[in-house]
Design a protein around this motif. Structure first.
Motif, PDB file in Angstrom:
ATOM      1  N   ARG A  82     -15.465  17.486  42.789  1.00  0.00           N
ATOM      2  CA  ARG A  82     -14.101  17.350  42.303  1.00  0.00           C
ATOM      3  C   ARG A  82     -13.889  16.047  41.527  1.00  0.00           C
ATOM      4  O   ARG A  82     -13.445  16.062  40.399  1.00  0.00           O
ATOM      5  N   ARG A  83     -14.161  14.903  42.144  1.00  0.00           N
ATOM      6  CA  ARG A  83     -14.015  13.591  41.512  1.00  0.00           C
ATOM      7  C   ARG A  83     -15.230  12.755  41.864  1.00  0.00           C
ATOM      8  O   ARG A  83     -15.845  12.960  42.907  1.00  0.00           O
ATOM      9  N   ALA A  84     -15.553  11.787  41.030  1.00  0.00           N
ATOM     10  CA  ALA A  84     -16.695  10.913  41.309  1.00  0.00           C
ATOM     11  C   ALA A  84     -16.423   9.511  40.779  1.00  0.00           C
ATOM     12  O   ALA A  84     -15.790   9.342  39.739  1.00  0.00           O
ATOM     13  N   LYS A  85     -16.898   8.511  41.538  1.00  0.00           N
ATOM     14  CA  LYS A  85     -16.808   7.112  41.126  1.00  0.00           C
ATOM     15  C   LYS A  85     -18.177   6.481  41.325  1.00  0.00           C
ATOM     16  O   LYS A  85     -18.869   6.793  42.298  1.00  0.00           O
ATOM     17  N   PRO A  86     -18.597   5.590  40.425  1.00  0.00           N
ATOM     18  CA  PRO A  86     -19.891   4.922  40.606  1.00  0.00           C
ATOM     19  C   PRO A  86     -19.885   4.026  41.839  1.00  0.00           C
ATOM     20  O   PRO A  86     -18.849   3.495  42.240  1.00  0.00           O
ATOM     21  N   VAL A  87     -21.052   3.867  42.435  1.00  0.00           N
ATOM     22  CA  VAL A  87     -21.207   3.045  43.624  1.00  0.00           C
ATOM     23  C   VAL A  87     -22.427   2.142  43.419  1.00  0.00           C
ATOM     24  O   VAL A  87     -23.348   2.500  42.686  1.00  0.00           O
ATOM     25  N   ALA A  88     -22.413   0.966  44.015  1.00  0.00           N
ATOM     26  CA  ALA A  88     -23.554   0.058  43.907  1.00  0.00           C
ATOM     27  C   ALA A  88     -24.724   0.625  44.702  1.00  0.00           C
ATOM     28  O   ALA A  88     -24.551   1.127  45.802  1.00  0.00           O
ATOM     29  N   GLY A  89     -25.903   0.559  44.133  1.00  0.00           N
ATOM     30  CA  GLY A  89     -27.102   1.049  44.808  1.00  0.00           C
ATOM     31  C   GLY A  89     -27.842   2.059  43.959  1.00  0.00           C
ATOM     32  O   GLY A  89     -27.381   2.467  42.892  1.00  0.00           O
TER      33      GLY A  89
ATOM     34  N   MET B 173     -16.592  16.408  47.333  1.00  0.00           N
ATOM     35  CA  MET B 173     -17.266  17.695  47.206  1.00  0.00           C
ATOM     36  C   MET B 173     -16.402  18.793  47.804  1.00  0.00           C
ATOM     37  O   MET B 173     -15.604  18.548  48.709  1.00  0.00           O
ATOM     38  N   GLN B 174     -16.556  20.012  47.296  1.00  0.00           N
ATOM     39  CA  GLN B 174     -15.843  21.163  47.828  1.00  0.00           C
ATOM     40  C   GLN B 174     -16.740  22.389  47.756  1.00  0.00           C
ATOM     41  O   GLN B 174     -17.389  22.628  46.752  1.00  0.00           O
ATOM     42  N   VAL B 175     -16.779  23.158  48.842  1.00  0.00           N
ATOM     43  CA  VAL B 175     -17.517  24.414  48.888  1.00  0.00           C
ATOM     44  C   VAL B 175     -16.506  25.534  49.059  1.00  0.00           C
ATOM     45  O   VAL B 175     -15.639  25.474  49.928  1.00  0.00           O
ATOM     46  N   SER B 176     -16.593  26.541  48.195  1.00  0.00           N
ATOM     47  CA  SER B 176     -15.735  27.714  48.345  1.00  0.00           C
ATOM     48  C   SER B 176     -16.631  28.924  48.570  1.00  0.00           C
ATOM     49  O   SER B 176     -17.620  29.127  47.873  1.00  0.00           O
TER      50      SER B 176
ATOM     51  N   SER C 235     -13.911  20.693  52.254  1.00  0.00           N
ATOM     52  CA  SER C 235     -14.013  19.494  51.422  1.00  0.00           C
ATOM     53  C   SER C 235     -14.574  18.340  52.231  1.00  0.00           C
ATOM     54  O   SER C 235     -14.336  18.253  53.436  1.00  0.00           O
ATOM     55  N   TRP C 236     -15.326  17.459  51.551  1.00  0.00           N
ATOM     56  CA  TRP C 236     -15.861  16.265  52.175  1.00  0.00           C
ATOM     57  C   TRP C 236     -16.274  15.276  51.097  1.00  0.00           C
ATOM     58  O   TRP C 236     -16.282  15.601  49.922  1.00  0.00           O
ATOM     59  N   LYS C 237     -16.588  14.036  51.498  1.00  0.00           N
ATOM     60  CA  LYS C 237     -17.082  13.004  50.583  1.00  0.00           C
ATOM     61  C   LYS C 237     -18.593  12.901  50.725  1.00  0.00           C
ATOM     62  O   LYS C 237     -19.127  13.070  51.815  1.00  0.00           O
ATOM     63  N   ALA C 238     -19.271  12.618  49.618  1.00  0.00           N
ATOM     64  CA  ALA C 238     -20.722  12.500  49.638  1.00  0.00           C
ATOM     65  C   ALA C 238     -21.166  11.466  48.618  1.00  0.00           C
ATOM     66  O   ALA C 238     -20.497  11.241  47.618  1.00  0.00           O
ATOM     67  N   ILE C 239     -22.310  10.831  48.883  1.00  0.00           N
ATOM     68  CA  ILE C 239     -22.953   9.952  47.911  1.00  0.00           C
ATOM     69  C   ILE C 239     -24.041  10.781  47.241  1.00  0.00           C
ATOM     70  O   ILE C 239     -24.937  11.299  47.902  1.00  0.00           O
ATOM     71  N   VAL C 240     -23.932  10.919  45.914  1.00  0.00           N
ATOM     72  CA  VAL C 240     -24.788  11.815  45.150  1.00  0.00           C
ATOM     73  C   VAL C 240     -25.501  11.030  44.059  1.00  0.00           C
ATOM     74  O   VAL C 240     -24.924  10.141  43.443  1.00  0.00           O
ATOM     75  N   CYS C 241     -26.769  11.356  43.801  1.00  0.00           N
ATOM     76  CA  CYS C 241     -27.539  10.730  42.728  1.00  0.00           C
ATOM     77  C   CYS C 241     -27.040  11.241  41.373  1.00  0.00           C
ATOM     78  O   CYS C 241     -26.750  12.424  41.216  1.00  0.00           O
TER      79      CYS C 241
END
Length: 68
Positions: free
Chosen positions: A15-22, A36-39, A51-57
């Protein structure tokens, strides 16, 4: 009598994404925090959303960590 119900489709969307350090531990590219969202659809009828939050490459798309 038996009743069968088949899973037609399960779609995972970002749904939305923001950059993260690492960096990604698999490919070394940057990472981002995403909502993230799964339907899930049964017989083409939307039935369930999660829905949930995840750190994605950003390069390989691997989910490095998820928060429910």
């Amino acid at each position: 009598m038996a009743c069968f119900c088949f899973l037609v489709d399960q779609r995972r969307m970002m749904r939305r994404a923001k950059p993260v350090a690492g960096t990604c531990s698999r490919c070394g590219s940057g990472a981002k925090v995403a909502d993230m969202q799964v339907s899930t659809r049964f017989c083409n009828i939307p039935l369930y959303w999660e829905s949930w939050k995840a750190i994605v490459c950003t390069y390989c798309g691997a989910t490095l960590k998820s928060y429910k």
